[in-house]
Design a protein around this motif. Structure first.
Motif, short mmCIF file in Angstrom:
data_model
loop_
_atom_site.label_atom_id
_atom_site.label_comp_id
_atom_site.label_asym_id
_atom_site.label_seq_id
_atom_site.Cartn_x
_atom_site.Cartn_y
_atom_site.Cartn_z
N LEU A 114 -17.48 -62.99 -18.31
CA LEU A 114 -16.09 -62.59 -18.51
C LEU A 114 -15.20 -63.75 -18.93
N THR A 115 -15.59 -64.99 -18.65
CA THR A 115 -14.75 -66.14 -19.01
C THR A 115 -14.61 -66.27 -20.52
N GLU A 116 -15.56 -65.77 -21.26
CA GLU A 116 -15.46 -65.81 -22.73
C GLU A 116 -14.33 -64.91 -23.23
N LYS A 117 -13.96 -63.91 -22.44
CA LYS A 117 -12.88 -63.00 -22.80
C LYS A 117 -11.54 -63.43 -22.20
N VAL A 144 -7.43 -71.43 -21.32
CA VAL A 144 -8.77 -71.66 -20.78
C VAL A 144 -8.66 -72.44 -19.48
N ILE A 145 -9.49 -72.09 -18.50
CA ILE A 145 -9.62 -72.86 -17.26
C ILE A 145 -11.00 -73.50 -17.28
N ASP A 146 -11.05 -74.83 -17.09
CA ASP A 146 -12.30 -75.55 -17.11
C ASP A 146 -12.68 -75.91 -15.68
N PHE A 147 -13.62 -75.16 -15.09
CA PHE A 147 -14.05 -75.42 -13.71
C PHE A 147 -14.92 -76.66 -13.62
N TYR A 148 -15.65 -76.99 -14.68
CA TYR A 148 -16.63 -78.07 -14.64
C TYR A 148 -16.09 -79.36 -15.24
N GLY A 149 -14.79 -79.50 -15.44
CA GLY A 149 -14.21 -80.68 -16.06
C GLY A 149 -14.27 -81.92 -15.19
N ASP A 150 -14.24 -81.77 -13.86
CA ASP A 150 -14.21 -82.92 -12.97
C ASP A 150 -15.59 -83.38 -12.55
#
Length: 95
Positions: free
Chosen positions: A16-19, A88-94
């Motif tokens: 769903l994050t792609e949408k 966009v929300i980046d959960f894996y950025g940190d």
């Protein structure tokens, strides 16, 4: 009281994050307006919509050699957040 407990990362949620739709586990007492403000403050994005689902805990029983163990799984509230186009929300950025 923290409204956002954690992002919910499953196969379905990642699809769903792609949408532009993200899922979070939130406080049981939080309403949609509080969830929207918390997401916008925490991630710096514009939220178009919030849908919520309450999950009840289930009874679980496990049979061991010596005894029967009975208990419950945890109940929680899930929020499905739709972001504005291009956000966009980046959960894996940190990591």
């Amino acid at each position: 009281m923290s409204i956002i407990k954690r992002p919910l990362i499953t196969e379905k949620a990642n699809a769903l994050t792609e949408k532009g739709i993200y899922t979070f586990v939130v406080d049981k007492k939080a309403n949609k307006i509080e969830i929207k403000k918390a997401i916008e403050r925490a991630y710096g994005v514009n939220v178009n919509g919030v849908r919520t689902i309450r999950y009840a805990g289930k009874e679980k029983t496990r049979f061991t050699q010596s005894k029967v163990l009975a208990g419950r799984t945890v109940s929680y509230k899930k929020a499905i957040v739709t972001l504005a186009a291009g956000e966009v929300i980046d959960f894996y950025g940190d990591i």
